[in-house]
Design an enzyme around this catalytic site. Structure first.
Site: not given
Ligand code: GLY
Length: 304
Positions: A172, A224
């Site tokens: 991400t 995360g």
């Molecule tokens: N942090 C990205 C997700 O878990 O979708």
């Protein structure tokens, strides 16, 4: 009096393998450079975080835009959020399948809509009606991810712990900026988790979870495993610690400790306040980030 601009970006927190380190560093540096130029040309913090995230969505290294993880059906489903710390206006999209740069659609929602959040086909229709070009889902899928999904599905996941282990990529991406007018902004974008159930929405596009921005406290962007981050509304949690008088570095580190202690989560976070003070923390083996100020340009894959 004009403020000195500051820019911080991240490109995921996980066990980034040695052979992917260079691509991650290049990706976050490119994003920081593009966003810095945007501010040098007079763009706002909001413009800068949008540009930084677009660069990383376009870079197949990251789990955002083209090249994202595939869901259980082999499709890309993207989430993104952008927030303006001066006005608290925000725009988010969730589960979009035909937008290569979901942060652009999120920005259109922020600027052109009385609403804050659109999902699925409605989000795509809103984006198209506001000049964001749609693509085919196949255009976002790359062979590396077809193979990754195939391998993952062939290997029976024995538990949710396996599915969300820190070794699994959480690329991400996110960006925070402080502009000359003293305004801060935040943006985050993701393809979510590998083999996710269709329709599953993670933390990234939810206000206060994937990111947050308020001139009175701080801007924060997380990366995360999304479910634990959502449960703690972690970006807002960190911003509130800055509002209470703590430094962004302390707030970022404490937020990641809280994530681990309270819900056994893992990930990373960047935090920036309107005085230009920033923080970076993660509890994963590595996290890709870059920082740009008038005085320095810095980037790293892990904190030392
Ligand atoms: N942090 C990205 C997700 O878990 O979708």
């Amino acid at each position: 009096m004009p403020t000195d601009p500051v820019l911080v970006v991240h490109g995921g927190a996980w066990a980034i393998p040695d052979d992917m380190v260079e691509a991650h560093l290049k990706g976050v540096r490119n994003a920081a450079a593009a966003a810095w130029q945007t501010m040098q040309r007079g763009g706002s913090a909001l413009d800068a975080v949008e540009e930084a995230v677009v660069v990383m969505e376009d870079d197949e290294t990251f789990d955002a835009g083209r090249g994202s993880f595939l869901n259980r059906d082999g499709r890309v489903q993207l989430d993104a959020l952008i927030m303006d710390g001066a006005t608290l206006r925000a725009g988010g999209v969730g589960c979009v399948e035909r937008i290569a740069n979901p942060v652009r659609a999120a920005r259109k929602i922020l600027s052109d809509s009385p609403h804050v959040y659109f999902v699925g086909e409605g989000a795509e229709r809103f984006a198209a009606e506001h000049g964001v070009q749609l693509c085919r889902n196949e255009d976002l899928v790359i062979p590396r991810e077809i193979e990754r999904l195939r391998e993952f599905q062939a290997r029976t996941a024995t538990s949710d712990d396996d599915l969300f282990a820190p070794a699994i990529s959480h690329d991400t991406v996110g960006a925070l900026a402080l502009d000359r007018n003293g305004n801060i902004a935040a943006a985050t974008s993701t393809g979510g988790t590998l083999n996710k159930a269709p329709g599953r929405l993670g933390d990234s596009s939810l206000i206060g979870c994937g990111c947050y921005a308020d001139n009175q406290s701080a801007a924060a962007s997380t990366t995360g495993w999304g479910e634990p981050i959502m449960k703690l509304v972690l970006a807002k949690w960190a911003a509130d610690r800055v509002l209470a008088g703590n430094l962004p570095q302390w707030a970022a580190a404490e937020a990641i400790n809280y994530l681990k202690d309270r819900v056994n989560g893992h990930g990373g976070m960047i935090v920036l306040d309107s005085k230009g003070r920033f923080g970076i923390a993660h509890n994963t083996p590595r996290m890709a980030w870059a920082l740009r100020t008038a005085a320095e340009e810095r980037w790293a894959i892990e904190l030392t």
